[in-house]
Scaffold this active site. Structure first.
Site, PDB file in Angstrom:
ATOM      1  N   ARG A   1      32.809  33.706  43.650  1.00  0.00           N
ATOM      2  CA  ARG A   1      33.941  33.672  45.003  1.00  0.00           C
ATOM      3  C   ARG A   1      33.958  34.434  45.867  1.00  0.00           C
ATOM      4  O   ARG A   1      34.309  34.489  47.010  1.00  0.00           O
ATOM      5  CB  ARG A   1      35.016  33.829  44.225  1.00  0.00           C
ATOM      6  CG  ARG A   1      35.197  34.864  43.822  1.00  0.00           C
ATOM      7  CD  ARG A   1      36.431  35.604  43.778  1.00  0.00           C
ATOM      8  NE  ARG A   1      36.924  36.674  42.785  1.00  0.00           N
ATOM      9  CZ  ARG A   1      37.729  37.484  42.491  1.00  0.00           C
ATOM     10  NH1 ARG A   1      39.428  36.809  42.335  1.00  0.00           N
ATOM     11  NH2 ARG A   1      38.080  38.504  41.775  1.00  0.00           N
TER      12      ARG A   1
ATOM     13  N   LYS B   1      35.016  37.587  50.172  1.00  0.00           N
ATOM     14  CA  LYS B   1      34.923  37.674  48.996  1.00  0.00           C
ATOM     15  C   LYS B   1      36.585  36.811  48.940  1.00  0.00           C
ATOM     16  O   LYS B   1      37.632  37.434  49.921  1.00  0.00           O
ATOM     17  CB  LYS B   1      35.715  39.001  48.142  1.00  0.00           C
ATOM     18  CG  LYS B   1      35.323  39.419  46.661  1.00  0.00           C
ATOM     19  CD  LYS B   1      35.957  40.110  46.135  1.00  0.00           C
ATOM     20  CE  LYS B   1      35.540  40.397  44.605  1.00  0.00           C
ATOM     21  NZ  LYS B   1      35.917  41.815  44.547  1.00  0.00           N
TER      22      LYS B   1
ATOM     23  N   ASP C   1      38.736  29.144  40.492  1.00  0.00           N
ATOM     24  CA  ASP C   1      38.484  28.393  41.743  1.00  0.00           C
ATOM     25  C   ASP C   1      37.607  28.726  42.695  1.00  0.00           C
ATOM     26  O   ASP C   1      38.080  28.312  44.096  1.00  0.00           O
ATOM     27  CB  ASP C   1      39.929  28.291  41.606  1.00  0.00           C
ATOM     28  CG  ASP C   1      40.661  29.867  41.519  1.00  0.00           C
ATOM     29  OD1 ASP C   1      40.258  30.699  41.916  1.00  0.00           O
ATOM     30  OD2 ASP C   1      41.693  29.658  42.112  1.00  0.00           O
ATOM     31  N   GLY C   2      37.318  30.395  42.500  1.00  0.00           N
ATOM     32  CA  GLY C   2      36.108  31.465  43.886  1.00  0.00           C
ATOM     33  C   GLY C   2      37.326  31.547  45.036  1.00  0.00           C
ATOM     34  O   GLY C   2      36.854  32.115  46.047  1.00  0.00           O
TER      35      GLY C   2
ATOM     36  N   ASP D   1      26.558  43.363  36.255  1.00  0.00           N
ATOM     37  CA  ASP D   1      26.388  42.378  37.869  1.00  0.00           C
ATOM     38  C   ASP D   1      28.253  43.163  38.552  1.00  0.00           C
ATOM     39  O   ASP D   1      27.525  43.043  39.624  1.00  0.00           O
ATOM     40  CB  ASP D   1      26.933  41.419  36.820  1.00  0.00           C
ATOM     41  CG  ASP D   1      28.418  41.067  36.273  1.00  0.00           C
ATOM     42  OD1 ASP D   1      28.466  42.139  35.036  1.00  0.00           O
ATOM     43  OD2 ASP D   1      29.389  41.037  36.711  1.00  0.00           O
ATOM     44  N   ASN D   2      27.921  44.568  38.649  1.00  0.00           N
ATOM     45  CA  ASN D   2      29.182  44.842  38.638  1.00  0.00           C
ATOM     46  C   ASN D   2      28.450  47.041  39.385  1.00  0.00           C
ATOM     47  O   ASN D   2      29.304  46.984  39.620  1.00  0.00           O
ATOM     48  CB  ASN D   2      30.260  45.932  38.423  1.00  0.00           C
ATOM     49  CG  ASN D   2      31.393  44.164  38.255  1.00  0.00           C
ATOM     50  OD1 ASN D   2      30.889  43.411  38.878  1.00  0.00           O
ATOM     51  ND2 ASN D   2      32.453  43.595  37.031  1.00  0.00           N
TER      52      ASN D   2
ATOM     53  N   ASP E   1      32.743  45.933  43.835  1.00  0.00           N
ATOM     54  CA  ASP E   1      33.738  44.883  43.108  1.00  0.00           C
ATOM     55  C   ASP E   1      34.218  45.755  42.742  1.00  0.00           C
ATOM     56  O   ASP E   1      34.667  46.038  41.310  1.00  0.00           O
ATOM     57  CB  ASP E   1      32.461  44.107  41.875  1.00  0.00           C
ATOM     58  CG  ASP E   1      31.810  43.446  42.569  1.00  0.00           C
ATOM     59  OD1 ASP E   1      31.413  43.019  43.916  1.00  0.00           O
ATOM     60  OD2 ASP E   1      31.469  42.312  41.079  1.00  0.00           O
TER      61      ASP E   1
HETATM   62  P1  AMP Z   1      34.206  40.366  37.552  1.00  0.00           P
HETATM   63  O1  AMP Z   1      34.261  41.126  36.972  1.00  0.00           O
HETATM   64  O2  AMP Z   1      35.407  40.483  38.576  1.00  0.00           O
HETATM   65  O3  AMP Z   1      32.785  41.415  37.871  1.00  0.00           O
HETATM   66  O4  AMP Z   1      33.452  38.852  38.265  1.00  0.00           O
HETATM   67  C1  AMP Z   1      32.603  38.535  36.644  1.00  0.00           C
HETATM   68  C2  AMP Z   1      31.856  36.928  37.104  1.00  0.00           C
HETATM   69  O5  AMP Z   1      33.073  36.171  37.360  1.00  0.00           O
HETATM   70  C3  AMP Z   1      31.545  37.055  38.770  1.00  0.00           C
HETATM   71  O6  AMP Z   1      30.339  36.379  38.508  1.00  0.00           O
HETATM   72  C4  AMP Z   1      32.003  36.756  39.352  1.00  0.00           C
HETATM   73  O7  AMP Z   1      31.704  36.053  41.163  1.00  0.00           O
HETATM   74  C5  AMP Z   1      33.245  35.168  38.981  1.00  0.00           C
HETATM   75  N1  AMP Z   1      34.492  35.161  39.080  1.00  0.00           N
HETATM   76  C6  AMP Z   1      35.593  36.239  39.151  1.00  0.00           C
HETATM   77  N2  AMP Z   1      36.863  35.519  39.778  1.00  0.00           N
HETATM   78  C7  AMP Z   1      36.452  34.314  39.982  1.00  0.00           C
HETATM   79  C8  AMP Z   1      37.105  32.911  40.419  1.00  0.00           C
HETATM   80  N3  AMP Z   1      38.056  33.347  40.827  1.00  0.00           N
HETATM   81  N4  AMP Z   1      35.882  32.546  41.092  1.00  0.00           N
HETATM   82  C9  AMP Z   1      34.914  32.452  40.774  1.00  0.00           C
HETATM   83  N5  AMP Z   1      34.244  33.296  40.353  1.00  0.00           N
HETATM   84  C10 AMP Z   1      34.966  33.855  39.803  1.00  0.00           C
HETATM   85 MG    MG Z   2      31.948  41.780  39.768  1.00  0.00          MG
END
Ligand code: AMP
Ligand code: MG
Length: 523
Positions: free
Chosen positions: A106, A125, A137-138, A272-273, A282
């Site tokens: 997203r 973001k 949903d991005g 990834d963070n 993040d």
């Molecule tokens: P995070 O734990 O927030 O670092 O996210 C882990 C993964 O999920 C990353 O690839 C994010 O881009 C993806 N992600 C988190 N929230 C969303 C969202 N609402 N829509 C699409 N991808 C998401």
């Molecule tokens: Mg992340």
């Protein structure tokens, strides 16, 4: 945005291999580092806040920031001429397990600019679906966007390496979220933060290529990273790759030591963070220590194992570096040298952590007994719930010839003064006597020591409930507190007479409130 636009030149990322397919259809993207995708149009965007410092850094005037063009560009409704927005591909280890391709699900990078010799990537973001959105949903909601916006700028002013934020907007679109993952979904206001950093590459950007055994793209990405972001390391070679791993390791450690110093708990230290530049990145279910507690985590998803608890952050940094070492291995093929760097992380942690804690209690010479003195302090801080920020800040008022005043100085930090038993009193008083003794070996006066301590022990941090108050108001359409906190946190180490109310323990109502002490990954 004339100046800004004129600084959009050849962007670094265009040197990396691109996904030949454009658009947001979900897919595995191989042999490429990013995919072209435009932000989603937003219905009724409104700008809530801009960072004037980031405007200056990017060559945008305040007047320009109030223009229709600025609003449209930073909420996804207008793509700047000569730019091609993109989402990046990365993978990651989530809670210790390899999760395969993740990517910018997203986050959409608008463009990169070069201004005053500084390279910046600008990223929205919450700007809609990308090939990496998987089942989601991005989008992003207002509460998590306020948290990211305020905290990233606050971290910068604390002197901690971090991504920055340029703007915070609402989109006018509704976003469905199940905050506590208990089947109670509700519509929330959509929002977009424009984040800014030299690069948003993560450990996972390298891991995904290694996992796919795509050594060619891995080498291209590593050479690119070194050339643009670590040019001092010289031309790419095996030695340079090792030196690169060494600096990433050092920067990661430095960042985590800073987190420990101020009581910041990231909450989701998945690979990834973790930024390849050693930036805090993040901002999700992060939190700030209230009671000093090595076992605390704000993230309810991590409630059971507490993998990402405060006291475990340095270990997780190392664990993540092991994953990065594995990813870079095909380019280096030298286990011992990689291992040596990881071992250095461990020994550097011991030294730097001790040094950091010394500075927090105003010791500037090194004595062998300091480690014990610090551990004893950490132990007594755990004996009853004691506010970390207030305890360390107040400790600067300690007078080395008056150890018996110690308890009076620290007690403002106790959450439940009635829990102060005679036993705990004795432990504290004994500690103050030892501390006073130790301070006799220092050359600084009480005042000099206090002012040095106040440079490392912040007076104001973004306490979990403060962000939540700003969110509660914003959800009712009142954005004043966002600005108040934003301004307050620009000077976290200074006494701010008019803002004394923010130098206070977490109020009792916030103890178990969702969004204050408990946060999920829902955002
Ligand atoms: P995070 O734990 O927030 O670092 O996210 C882990 C993964 O999920 C990353 O690839 C994010 O881009 C993806 N992600 C988190 N929230 C969303 C969202 N609402 N829509 C699409 N991808 C998401
Ligand atoms: Mg992340």
């Amino acid at each position: 945005m004339k100046t800004f636009k004129s600084h959009i030149k050849d962007t670094f990322t265009s040197e990396l291999p691109a996904d030949p397919i454009a658009g947001s259809d979900r897919r595995q993207v191989e042999k490429a580092c990013f995919s072209y995708v435009n932000p989603k149009l937003t219905k009724n965007p409104k700008l809530l806040h801009v960072s004037t410092e980031m405007l200056t850094n990017l060559g945008i005037s305040e007047a320009e920031s109030q223009s229709k063009e600025f609003l449209n560009v930073f909420t996804g409704n207008q793509v700047l001429p000569n730019t091609k927005p993109f989402a990046m591909c990365y993978g990651g280890h989530q809670f210790g397990n390899w999760a395969g391709q993740l990517g910018d699900g997203r986050a959409i990078n608008l463009t990169e600019v070069n201004y005053k010799n500084q390279h910046w990537a600008l990223q929205l973001k919450g700007a809609g679906e990308t090939p990496y959105s998987r089942t989601a949903d991005g989008l992003a909601v207002l509460r998590s966007s306020i948290r990211e916006y305020l905290c990233s700028e606050a971290m910068f002013h604390l002197g901690i390496p971090t991504t920055r934020a340029l703007s915070l907007s609402v989109t006018g679109d509704q976003v469905l979220r199940d905050v506590m993952y208990n089947g109670n979904s509700e519509y929330e206001e959509g929002a977009i933060v424009c984040r800014v950093a030299p690069s948003f590459l993560r450990f996972g950007s390298f891991e995904i290529l290694a996992a796919r055994e795509d050594t060619t793209t891995l080498k291209t990405l590593t050479d690119y990273t070194i050339t643009h972001f670590y040019p001092e390391l010289g031309a790419p070679s095996k030695e340079t790759y090792l030196a690169f791993f060494k600096v990433v390791s050092e920067r990661t450690l430095k960042m985590i030591i800073d987190w420990q110093r101020v009581g910041f708990v990231h909450g989701v230290m998945n690979t990834d963070n973790l930024s390849i530049l050693g930036l805090t990145i993040d901002y999700g279910p992060y939190g700030w220590l209230e009671g000093f507690d090595f076992g605390w985590t704000p993230n309810t998803t991590d409630r059971q194992h507490k993998r990402y608890r405060y006291g475990n952050q340095p270990n997780i940094g190392l664990w993540n570096l092991y994953q990065l070492a594995n990813a870079l291995y095909p380019l280096i093929e030298d286990v011992e040298s990689l291992q040596a760097i990881l071992d250095e992380y461990k020994s550097d942690f011991e030294t730097q952590s001790l040094q950091m804690m010394r500075s927090k209690i105003g010791l500037f010479q090194a004595e062998e007994s300091d480690l014990k003195l610090i551990q004893d302090l950490e132990d007594v801080l755990h004996m009853m719930e004691t506010d970390m920020t207030i305890a360390f800040r107040n400790l600067s008022k300690f007078e080395k010839d008056k150890p018996s005043n110690g308890l009076g100085i620290i007690q403002e930090a106790f959450y439940n003064p009635d829990a102060l038993t005679d036993e705990i009193k004795t432990v504290w008083n004994n500690w103050f006597v030892k501390y006073a003794d130790r301070l006799q070996k220092e050359t600084l006066t009480d005042e000099e020591r206090a002012s040095k301590m106040n440079e490392v022990n912040p007076k104001y941090v973004l306490r979990n409930y403060m962000a939540q108050l700003a969110i509660d108001d914003a959800e009712k359409g009142d954005y004043a507190l966002i600005d108040e906190l934003f301004q307050l946190l620009k000077n976290p180490y200074s006494e701010q007479e008019a803002s004394q109310k923010w130098f206070a323990k977490r109020p009792e109502w916030a103890r178990n409130k969702v969004g204050c002490s408990m946060l999920s990954c829902s955002s």
